[in-house]
Design a protein around this motif. Structure first.
Motif, PDB file in Angstrom:
ATOM      1  N   GLU A 202     -12.392  -6.109  -6.160  1.00 50.95           N
ATOM      2  CA  GLU A 202     -11.367  -5.138  -5.772  1.00 50.95           C
ATOM      3  C   GLU A 202     -11.060  -4.194  -6.927  1.00 50.95           C
ATOM      4  O   GLU A 202     -10.855  -2.990  -6.732  1.00 50.95           O
ATOM      5  N   ILE A 203     -11.021  -4.750  -8.137  1.00 51.13           N
ATOM      6  CA  ILE A 203     -10.737  -3.930  -9.320  1.00 51.13           C
ATOM      7  C   ILE A 203     -11.877  -2.949  -9.579  1.00 51.13           C
ATOM      8  O   ILE A 203     -11.662  -1.808  -9.991  1.00 51.13           O
ATOM      9  N   GLU A 204     -13.106  -3.395  -9.311  1.00 52.30           N
ATOM     10  CA  GLU A 204     -14.277  -2.570  -9.586  1.00 52.30           C
ATOM     11  C   GLU A 204     -14.509  -1.490  -8.538  1.00 52.30           C
ATOM     12  O   GLU A 204     -14.925  -0.360  -8.867  1.00 52.30           O
ATOM     13  N   THR A 205     -14.238  -1.804  -7.261  1.00 53.50           N
ATOM     14  CA  THR A 205     -14.546  -0.846  -6.188  1.00 53.50           C
ATOM     15  C   THR A 205     -13.315  -0.277  -5.496  1.00 53.50           C
ATOM     16  O   THR A 205     -13.413   0.710  -4.771  1.00 53.50           O
ATOM     17  N   GLY A 206     -12.157  -0.913  -5.704  1.00 53.85           N
ATOM     18  CA  GLY A 206     -10.931  -0.449  -5.067  1.00 53.85           C
ATOM     19  C   GLY A 206     -10.676  -1.125  -3.730  1.00 53.85           C
ATOM     20  O   GLY A 206     -11.537  -1.831  -3.194  1.00 53.85           O
ATOM     21  N   ILE A 207      -9.472  -0.923  -3.206  1.00 48.38           N
ATOM     22  CA  ILE A 207      -9.098  -1.472  -1.902  1.00 48.38           C
ATOM     23  C   ILE A 207      -8.614  -0.322  -1.019  1.00 48.38           C
ATOM     24  O   ILE A 207      -8.192   0.727  -1.512  1.00 48.38           O
ATOM     25  N   PRO A 208      -8.667  -0.499   0.306  1.00 50.34           N
ATOM     26  CA  PRO A 208      -8.257   0.590   1.211  1.00 50.34           C
ATOM     27  C   PRO A 208      -6.765   0.901   1.079  1.00 50.34           C
ATOM     28  O   PRO A 208      -5.940  -0.009   1.004  1.00 50.34           O
ATOM     29  N   VAL A 209      -6.441   2.184   1.057  1.00 46.96           N
ATOM     30  CA  VAL A 209      -5.045   2.624   1.090  1.00 46.96           C
ATOM     31  C   VAL A 209      -4.882   3.575   2.271  1.00 46.96           C
ATOM     32  O   VAL A 209      -5.813   4.302   2.641  1.00 46.96           O
ATOM     33  N   TYR A 210      -3.692   3.554   2.866  1.00 51.68           N
ATOM     34  CA  TYR A 210      -3.447   4.298   4.106  1.00 51.68           C
ATOM     35  C   TYR A 210      -2.159   5.108   3.988  1.00 51.68           C
ATOM     36  O   TYR A 210      -1.295   4.807   3.151  1.00 51.68           O
ATOM     37  N   ASP A 211      -2.033   6.109   4.863  1.00 50.96           N
ATOM     38  CA  ASP A 211      -0.750   6.806   4.934  1.00 50.96           C
ATOM     39  C   ASP A 211       0.170   6.040   5.873  1.00 50.96           C
ATOM     40  O   ASP A 211      -0.198   4.981   6.391  1.00 50.96           O
ATOM     41  N   ILE A 212       1.356   6.560   6.106  1.00 46.94           N
ATOM     42  CA  ILE A 212       2.348   5.831   6.895  1.00 46.94           C
ATOM     43  C   ILE A 212       1.904   5.635   8.343  1.00 46.94           C
ATOM     44  O   ILE A 212       2.351   4.713   9.029  1.00 46.94           O
ATOM     45  N   ASN A 213       0.976   6.481   8.809  1.00 47.58           N
ATOM     46  CA  ASN A 213       0.465   6.377  10.184  1.00 47.58           C
ATOM     47  C   ASN A 213      -0.823   5.569  10.263  1.00 47.58           C
ATOM     48  O   ASN A 213      -1.514   5.594  11.272  1.00 47.58           O
ATOM     49  N   ASN A 214      -1.137   4.877   9.166  1.00 49.30           N
ATOM     50  CA  ASN A 214      -2.309   4.001   9.107  1.00 49.30           C
ATOM     51  C   ASN A 214      -3.633   4.763   9.105  1.00 49.30           C
ATOM     52  O   ASN A 214      -4.674   4.210   9.470  1.00 49.30           O
ATOM     53  N   ASN A 215      -3.597   6.020   8.670  1.00 50.92           N
ATOM     54  CA  ASN A 215      -4.830   6.781   8.464  1.00 50.92           C
ATOM     55  C   ASN A 215      -5.361   6.463   7.067  1.00 50.92           C
ATOM     56  O   ASN A 215      -4.616   6.552   6.089  1.00 50.92           O
ATOM     57  N   LYS A 216      -6.632   6.096   6.997  1.00 52.48           N
ATOM     58  CA  LYS A 216      -7.197   5.699   5.708  1.00 52.48           C
ATOM     59  C   LYS A 216      -7.328   6.895   4.775  1.00 52.48           C
ATOM     60  O   LYS A 216      -7.858   7.938   5.150  1.00 52.48           O
ATOM     61  N   LEU A 217      -6.846   6.728   3.540  1.00 48.92           N
ATOM     62  CA  LEU A 217      -6.921   7.784   2.528  1.00 48.92           C
ATOM     63  C   LEU A 217      -8.071   7.572   1.552  1.00 48.92           C
ATOM     64  O   LEU A 217      -8.463   8.501   0.852  1.00 48.92           O
ATOM     65  N   GLY A 218      -8.575   6.352   1.492  1.00 46.64           N
ATOM     66  CA  GLY A 218      -9.678   6.064   0.576  1.00 46.64           C
ATOM     67  C   GLY A 218      -9.557   4.694  -0.056  1.00 46.64           C
ATOM     68  O   GLY A 218      -8.722   3.876   0.355  1.00 46.64           O
ATOM     69  N   GLU A 219     -10.406   4.445  -1.062  1.00 43.69           N
ATOM     70  CA  GLU A 219     -10.400   3.177  -1.789  1.00 43.69           C
ATOM     71  C   GLU A 219      -9.803   3.418  -3.172  1.00 43.69           C
ATOM     72  O   GLU A 219     -10.226   4.337  -3.884  1.00 43.69           O
ATOM     73  N   SER A 220      -8.849   2.596  -3.562  1.00 45.85           N
ATOM     74  CA  SER A 220      -8.141   2.804  -4.824  1.00 45.85           C
ATOM     75  C   SER A 220      -8.231   1.600  -5.755  1.00 45.85           C
ATOM     76  O   SER A 220      -7.851   0.491  -5.387  1.00 45.85           O
ATOM     77  N   LYS A 221      -8.716   1.850  -6.966  1.00 44.70           N
ATOM     78  CA  LYS A 221      -8.732   0.814  -7.999  1.00 44.70           C
ATOM     79  C   LYS A 221      -7.323   0.600  -8.557  1.00 44.70           C
ATOM     80  O   LYS A 221      -6.965  -0.507  -8.947  1.00 44.70           O
ATOM     81  N   VAL A 222      -6.560   1.682  -8.609  1.00 45.49           N
ATOM     82  CA  VAL A 222      -5.183   1.598  -9.119  1.00 45.49           C
ATOM     83  C   VAL A 222      -4.353   0.668  -8.232  1.00 45.49           C
ATOM     84  O   VAL A 222      -3.624  -0.201  -8.723  1.00 45.49           O
ATOM     85  N   ALA A 223      -4.467   0.840  -6.925  1.00 43.46           N
ATOM     86  CA  ALA A 223      -3.731  -0.011  -5.994  1.00 43.46           C
ATOM     87  C   ALA A 223      -4.178  -1.462  -6.132  1.00 43.46           C
ATOM     88  O   ALA A 223      -3.352  -2.382  -6.060  1.00 43.46           O
ATOM     89  N   ALA A 224      -5.474  -1.675  -6.324  1.00 45.03           N
ATOM     90  CA  ALA A 224      -5.995  -3.035  -6.490  1.00 45.03           C
ATOM     91  C   ALA A 224      -5.375  -3.715  -7.704  1.00 45.03           C
ATOM     92  O   ALA A 224      -4.908  -4.860  -7.626  1.00 45.03           O
ATOM     93  N   LYS A 225      -5.350  -3.022  -8.836  1.00 45.15           N
ATOM     94  CA  LYS A 225      -4.795  -3.592 -10.063  1.00 45.15           C
ATOM     95  C   LYS A 225      -3.295  -3.863  -9.913  1.00 45.15           C
ATOM     96  O   LYS A 225      -2.793  -4.900 -10.361  1.00 45.15           O
ATOM     97  N   THR A 226      -2.589  -2.926  -9.272  1.00 45.45           N
ATOM     98  CA  THR A 226      -1.147  -3.091  -9.065  1.00 45.45           C
ATOM     99  C   THR A 226      -0.863  -4.290  -8.166  1.00 45.45           C
ATOM    100  O   THR A 226       0.025  -5.106  -8.440  1.00 45.45           O
ATOM    101  N   GLY A 227      -1.637  -4.413  -7.083  1.00 41.85           N
ATOM    102  CA  GLY A 227      -1.446  -5.523  -6.153  1.00 41.85           C
ATOM    103  C   GLY A 227      -1.751  -6.870  -6.777  1.00 41.85           C
ATOM    104  O   GLY A 227      -1.023  -7.849  -6.585  1.00 41.85           O
ATOM    105  N   ILE A 228      -2.835  -6.941  -7.560  1.00 45.75           N
ATOM    106  CA  ILE A 228      -3.221  -8.198  -8.200  1.00 45.75           C
ATOM    107  C   ILE A 228      -2.174  -8.622  -9.229  1.00 45.75           C
ATOM    108  O   ILE A 228      -1.832  -9.808  -9.319  1.00 45.75           O
TER     109      ILE A 228
END
Length: 324
Positions: A202-228
């Motif tokens: 997850e840290i290397e490739t990122g995890i899916p992030v979405y907007d409030i309507n559940n539309n995918k915005l992309g894969e984020s390494k930052v979000a992965a690190k924050t979540g972990i």
């Protein structure tokens, strides 16, 4: 069968309780982490899954079904199926197994903390269990390669053993209470190793992030690190009450001669104390952070910011599953 017009429409992607408040998250995790959920049959879980998926899709449901029934099905669904993959999770990896498994493991680690072979065995057993939990509750749908699983498992187990054995040598002449706290230090150190290494993909490739309507915005390494980081913190907090308060209580009982009069009682007493504490500590620690975490878009990668800017209106916040 009838059209589900008889049921009001609610967003089943969100728990029944307000997840923007700590109390709402505690209520949710008390339900999902309920140990009784481990006794629910596979057939009942599959039926709950069917109800949830049909309700979300607006398909026909039995006319006798109420909204409360749908929410009960959702709780079972959330307790047993992965939020990203939709796959049924391994039984011991589910949150409902956390209290019974951890009370047993913690009780054994605290009972046999003086014996080197016992320390080695129970720290290994604990990290084996943690590896299953961390893999089962990972964020995202990407599988973890077998070599990465083996590496993460070896690093966490080695870290826990090194910490426990080193501290045991250091506190040999210390009061018994200090020795009984060694398992907590070892488990905390192992969590700091096990979770990030188990989820390194997850840290290397990122995890899916979405907007409030559940539309995918992309894969984020930052979000992965924050979540972990949030998961590591909550896991340490989760273990703290049972692994710190139990030694204090047991030390008092030991001073009163309880275990000298009833030597057989040490393991069951410590296990039961751990279980009582973990029953409350587990959901309360899980609730520190929302599982569907929110992060400001401007803190994420540029390609996600650009995608968010294309939304109407532009997305200010992104959401992701931080894992558990």
């Amino acid at each position: 069968m009838t059209k589900m017009s008889h049921l009001p429409r609610v967003n089943l992607d969100e728990p029944r309780w307000d997840q923007s408040t700590y109390i709402g998250r505690v209520k949710y995790f008390f339900s999902v982490a309920n140990p009784l959920n481990i006794f629910v049959s596979s057939q009942t879980l599959d039926e709950a899954r069917t109800i949830v998926l049909k309700y979300k899709a607006g398909e026909d449901l039995p006319s006798t079904l109420t909204l409360d029934d749908v929410y009960r099905a959702k709780l079972l669904y959330d307790s047993a199926f992965h939020p990203d993959t939709g796959e049924k999770m391994t039984l011991v990896g589910r949150m409902s197994a956390q209290v019974p498994m951890n009370m047993f493991i913690t009780g054994m680690m605290m009972t046999f903390y003086k014996s080197t072979p016992a320390v080695v065995f129970w720290q290994w057993f604990n990290q084996s269990f943690n590896a299953v939990v961390n893999y089962t509750n990972r964020s995202g749908a990407n599988p973890i390669p077998a070599d990465q699983l083996a590496k993460s498992y070896a690093m966490a187990t080695s870290g826990a053993l090194a910490t426990a054995l080193t501290l045991n040598r250091m506190v040999k002449r210390a009061p018994p209470l200090i020795g009984r706290l060694v398992p907590f230090a070892a488990v905390a150190a192992a969590n700091c190793i096990n979770i990030p290494t188990m989820r390194i993909k997850e840290i290397e490739t990122g995890i899916p992030v979405y907007d409030i309507n559940n539309n995918k915005l992309g894969e984020s390494k930052v979000a992965a690190k924050t979540g972990i980081a949030a998961v590591v913190f909550s896991r340490v907090v989760m273990g703290s009450p049972s692994m710190v308060l139990t030694p204090v209580i047991v030390n008092k009982l030991d001073q009163k001669g309880v275990f000298r009069r009833y030597p057989w009682s040490a393991a069951p007493v410590q296990t039961l104390i751990c279980g009582a504490i973990l029953t409350f500590a587990t959901p309360m620690a899980c609730a520190i952070f929302s599982q569907r975490a929110q992060i400001n878009v401007d803190k994420l990668e540029k390609h996600i910011q650009e995608k968010a800017a294309e939304q109407i209106p532009p997305a200010v916040h992104a959401y992701y599953n931080k894992g558990l």
